[in-house]
Design an enzyme around this catalytic site. Structure first.
Site, PDB file in Angstrom:
ATOM      1  CG  ASP A 169      -0.243  -0.111   2.529  1.00  0.00           C
ATOM      2  OD1 ASP A 169       1.011  -0.159   2.535  1.00  0.00           O
ATOM      3  OD2 ASP A 169      -0.918  -0.133   3.563  1.00  0.00           O
ATOM      4  CG  ASP A 217      -5.307  -3.488   4.368  1.00  0.00           C
ATOM      5  OD1 ASP A 217      -5.796  -3.480   3.220  1.00  0.00           O
ATOM      6  OD2 ASP A 217      -4.849  -2.472   4.912  1.00  0.00           O
ATOM      7  CG  ASP A 267      31.049 -32.036  13.303  1.00  0.00           C
ATOM      8  OD1 ASP A 267      31.903 -31.634  12.504  1.00  0.00           O
ATOM      9  OD2 ASP A 267      30.403 -33.074  13.147  1.00  0.00           O
ATOM     10  CG  ASP A 279      -2.705   0.849   7.160  1.00  0.00           C
ATOM     11  OD1 ASP A 279      -3.656   0.400   6.492  1.00  0.00           O
ATOM     12  OD2 ASP A 279      -2.280   2.011   7.054  1.00  0.00           O
TER      13      ASP A 279
END
Length: 939
Positions: A357, A664, A759, A660
């Site tokens: 957006d 959405d 290792d 936001d």
């Protein structure tokens, strides 16, 4: 307020307040709104600060209890119940048993049993420390996004942390808010909530402030509950239950106790590790079958094969993976990107499309009105930001416009404090309108007192309007004030305020308004329109309030682009990530901002409005999205956004979506990566997303993608590191077996010492490797790509083959140089002990150079700096120091059957290690310079 008045007590589940005497007070949902305040010992002005503090001490913070933790000792014991731990414990027990059955007993068997047990203990310690650290990290990261709510305290509207809510607080709710406690509504303006968290039903449910019949509180339509979301409208409510006393509290405890699920990446690695374990078992069985016919003692041969099998199992792999992911999460948090799920770290690395957006993400979300248009005349507005400092040129003709727009707002300007300047509590666009009204000399507080609001029709994304109804003086009685998108509002107007006179909205005046709107939008301004109409009724129908309107004018406001966004957009382009702007703004406004930040560079971007999207079927939409041009989607609704995300995923794209608002949330949930705004976003959006931008900046998305790619690369780096030297451990044994040498070039205890000493620590340090300089110059990783791709396997065989050749060469060179026949070698032979010491030391030394070699996929390690990962150097030096101790210290020589090496031996081993690094650097150089290397994924 007196403390003897009935107050709700936590634990009653919201069924009603309990008087001190223990008698039940009236059920809160059955009371008229005006009586709710007295029942909950509060007032329409909210609680006094002192009273709120006392209640907080009495009821505790408004937060849910943490899930019942098993305790540290249970977590530690749980490390020994892992599949690999069980296998190793069984192997250790069998080895102890073999030691007891041997006659005479071989101390080497006992040492092997102890070494296997040591591997189990070490891995358990690492796993326990990692899980404990991860829990603490999760708690600290969660605190970085505080949940807030708007509360009336001492008659003032304040924004407070949700944990400070207490029974009796009066809260203000708007669309997009998450409800922070169980509340009884006392005002409701077209309010509806999503109760999916409690009932599982996702449809919005209308709310009312009217009393309802007694019954289950969860069914009361005048109550809202913690964990639910306001999806439309606005309301005021009084808190009657907080924390564990809420309806959600009981559900939360059950959910919090559920076991943690592993991510797909973790399951993929665990499955791969199990396959490797099966392979190790097969190799151990094959070695046992090959060596028994040669006359080797049965028990010793079995113990040796068992030790080799155990040594080849990647015991620490799951813990190392989790550490790498946790490091990535912490790094992203430091860059203002809070990742709520480890899975998101992996998915970020393969993002191919970002649907972003505009407001707040690409821009600073500090809207400032810069021009007002009324009656055909533009009026410039000075000043920047939310401080009401500046002027409106010739303000008198636009005061009616700004008065109407200001009254039709729910936002509030907050004066500066010691830590912050002027800011807006609520929608930033409304904040800009309030500031512009103040600059025009209007006191909105006085205007609100003269024309109090009596009804509201909240904004929604379908009609793109918001309306309020106010009681006015004079014969009109009431007035409706409407603001929203100019095209939508203009279609509902029949008249216009033209230079102080109300005139019919003829075609030429409509054209003048449309032209002015386009001119403002072409300057990159967001444009709102305002209108009004008289009403006879205080509660008209929405269609009545929003029809037959008088157009008052246009307001153009600017939200400046964030200065860092242009570089971030450029980085996405280099990384092969497509950026699609998805906005509700006017196409001209969207294109102007897109050009400023670099999303649009060409002369003719593809601009598609929501209206056109409605006309496209799936096939035509897929064709549109397949076009390679720059794409802007404008005037779109949440449904459009969701549809576009689905279409992109249908094409195989990995989609990140920013948002936001509450509307959405569907797209954020459906996207591969939902990205919510942490500062300006709604609670609903933050809950739906898997990543929250703490600074709301698009640049943080780019940084997160860069770190996400780095995490995946680091996981592959330590896999290549681990399995390449596993080949070097196995090949000398196979070579000696098929060459007819009666003894082994490296013992099982030596192999376990390598696993214990050299290792785990380098693998963990590789998991913390910073991103490579060119990580954003590569195309996105395919979502179908596996960790063990053909390129990765080729690199493992390349590096493992070089290490194997080196250690086999030094072993047989040392054996042949002695001139002793194979059949004369025994375990106590000094030459043999020197040879197996060189094999072990050769693997450790080559590991040191191998760790440097795998730090980068393509870039030269000398370009990024050999010293740039000090933890890796420290881990490698620790392994070399341990190897030196095994070679020179008599107690360790007795355990590992080793012998001291001279300087020439170490020089030869260092030469082989340097050869490994040189070969890998040559391979990387060839990759960098071969044709088409940019288009292919890194190995």
């Amino acid at each position: 307020m007196g403390t003897g008045t009935p107050v709700l007590t936590p634990g009653d589940g919201g069924r009603g307040p309990t008087a001190p005497s223990g008698t039940r007070a009236p059920v809160v949902q059955t009371l008229p709104a005006e009586k709710v305040f007295a029942a909950l010992d509060t007032s329409p002005r909210g609680l006094a600060s002192a009273d709120a503090a006392a209640r907080r001490d009495r009821f505790g913070p408004n937060e849910l209890p943490p899930a019942g933790h098993r305790g540290l000792w249970r977590d530690l014991v749980g490390q020994f119940t892992d599949l690999f731990a069980v296998v190793l414990l069984v192997a250790s027990a069998i080895t102890f048993l073999a030691y007891g059955l041997q006659e005479p007993r071989d101390v080497g068997t006992l040492q092997l049993a102890v070494a296997i047990l040591g591997v189990v203990v070490l891995n358990a310690a690492i796993g326990f420390a990692q899980e404990y650290s991860a829990e603490r990290t999760a708690e600290s990261l969660q605190a970085m996004v505080p949940h807030t709510c708007r509360v009336l305290r001492d008659g003032e509207r304040r924004e407070l942390p949700a944990r400070e809510l207490v029974p009796g607080d009066v809260v203000v709710l708007e669309a997009g808010d998450a409800v922070s406690a169980d509340c009884r509504l006392v005002e409701a303006h077209e309010a509806s909530v999503n109760n999916a968290a409690l009932t599982g039903e996702s449809d919005a449910v209308g709310r009312t402030a009217d009393p309802v019949a007694a019954g289950p509180v969860l069914q009361a339509r005048n109550c809202v509950f913690m964990g639910t979301d306001v999806v439309a409208g606005s309301a005021k409510a009084v808190v009657f239950a907080t924390g564990a006393a809420t309806e959600f509290g009981g559900i939360f405890r059950l959910a919090a106790a559920a076991p943690r699920q592993k991510t797909p990446l973790q399951r993929q690695v665990a499955s791969m590790a199990r396959r490797v374990a099966c392979t190790a078992l097969a190799i151990g069985a094959a070695l046992f079958a090959v060596r028994v016919p040669t006359g080797q003692p049965f028990v010793e041969t079995f113990v040796f094969a068992l030790g080799v099998m155990v040594a080849l199992v990647p015991e620490g792999l799951p813990a190392t993976l989790s550490v790498s992911l946790a490091i990535g999460v912490r790094r992203m948090a430091r860059q203002h990107a809070l990742v709520k799920q480890l899975l998101a770290v992996e998915a970020l690395g393969s993002t191919t499309v970002v649907c972003t957006d505009k407001t707040g993400t690409l821009t600073q979300a500090e809207m400032t009105v810069v021009q007002v248009w009324a009656g055909g005349v533009p009026h410039a507005v000075s000043g920047v930001g939310y401080a009401p400092v500046g002027d409106v040129a010739d303000p008198q003709p636009v005061r009616d416009l700004l008065r109407a727009a200001g009254l039709c707002c729910n936002a509030r300007l907050v004066p500066p404090s010691d830590r912050q300047g002027w800011r807006v509590l609520g929608d930033t666009t409304e904040g800009a309108l309030l500031v512009a009204a103040a600059k025009a000399g209007l006191s909105l507080a006085a205007e609100e007192a003269a024309a109090p609001r009596v009804a509201e029709f909240p904004f929604d994304s379908t009609r793109k309007l918001m309306s309020t109804v106010h009681a006015t003086t004079g014969s009109r009685g009431y007035s409706a004030y409407v603001k929203g998108a100019p095209q939508e509002l203009l279609a509902r107007c029949t008249a216009i305020d033209w230079r102080g006179e109300r005139q019919p909205l003829a075609d030429e005046l409509r054209t003048a308004v449309t032209t002015a709107n386009d001119q403002l939008a072409s300057q990159g301004l967001r444009v709102l329109a305002a209108a009004s109409r008289p009403l006879a009724d205080s509660h008209p129908a929405q269609d009545e309030a929003e029809s037959d309107l008088t157009f008052l004018g246009l307001v153009g406001m600017l939200d400046p682009p964030r200065p860092e966004v242009s570089d971030a957009v450029d980085a996405c382009r280099h990384a092969g990530i497509r950026i699609v702007m998805v906005t509700g703004d006017h196409p001209l406004t969207a294109e102007a901002v897109a050009r400023r930040v670099g999303i649009v560079r060409g002369p003719a971007p593809i601009v598609v409005t929501g209206t056109r999207l409605d006309d496209l079927d799936e096939t035509r939409l897929d064709g549109l999205l397949a076009e390679s041009g720059e794409l802007l989607l404008c005037r779109v609704s949440p449904e459009h956004k969701m549809r576009v995300v689905t279409a992109l995923q249908r094409r195989g794209e990995v989609v990140a979506v920013t948002g936001d608002g509450a509307n959405d949330a569907p797209a954020l949930k459906h996207a591969d990566i939902g990205v919510a705004m942490g500062a300006s976003g709604t609670d609903v959006a933050r809950e739906a997303a898997v990543m929250v931008l703490l600074d709301d900046s698009f640049a943080s998305i780019t940084t997160a993608v860069r770190l996400g790619r780095s995490v995946y690369q680091n996981i592959r780096k330590f896999l290549i590191y681990l399995f390449s030297h596993n080949i070097a451990e196995l090949m000398p044994i196979l070579a000696a077996t098929f060459a007819g040498f009666p003894l082994v070039p490296i013992t099982a205890v030596q192999i376990l010492a390598i696993d214990l000493g050299s290792d785990v620590l380098p693998a963990l340090a590789l998991g913390a490797e910073p991103p490579e300089p060119d990580v954003m110059d590569r195309p996105p990783r395919s979502r179908r790509e596996r960790l063990f791709s053909a390129a990765a396997m080729g690199r493992i065989l390349f590096l493992g083959g070089i290490q194997s050749l080196g250690v086999c060469a030094v072993f047989f060179w040392h054996i042949h140089a002695s001139g002793i026949p194979y059949s004369d070698f025994t375990e106590d032979n000094t030459v043999y002990r020197e040879a197996i010491t060189m094999v072990q030391a050769g693997i450790v030394v080559s590991q040191f150079f191998n760790a440097l070699a795998v730090r980068t996929d393509r870039q030269s390690v000398f370009r990024i700096g050999v010293l740039s990962n000090p933890w890796l150097l420290a881990a490698g030096c620790f392994g070399l120091a341990l190897m030196a101790a095994i070679s020179y210290l008599p107690p360790l020589q007795a355990v590992f059957h080793t012998a001291p090496l001279n300087a020439a031996d170490w020089a030869v081993l260092a030469g082989f290690g340097a050869l490994l690094l040189a070969a890998e650097e040559s391979r990387k150089g060839w990759l960098r310079h071969r044709p088409g290397s940019r288009k292919e994924g890194a190995p």
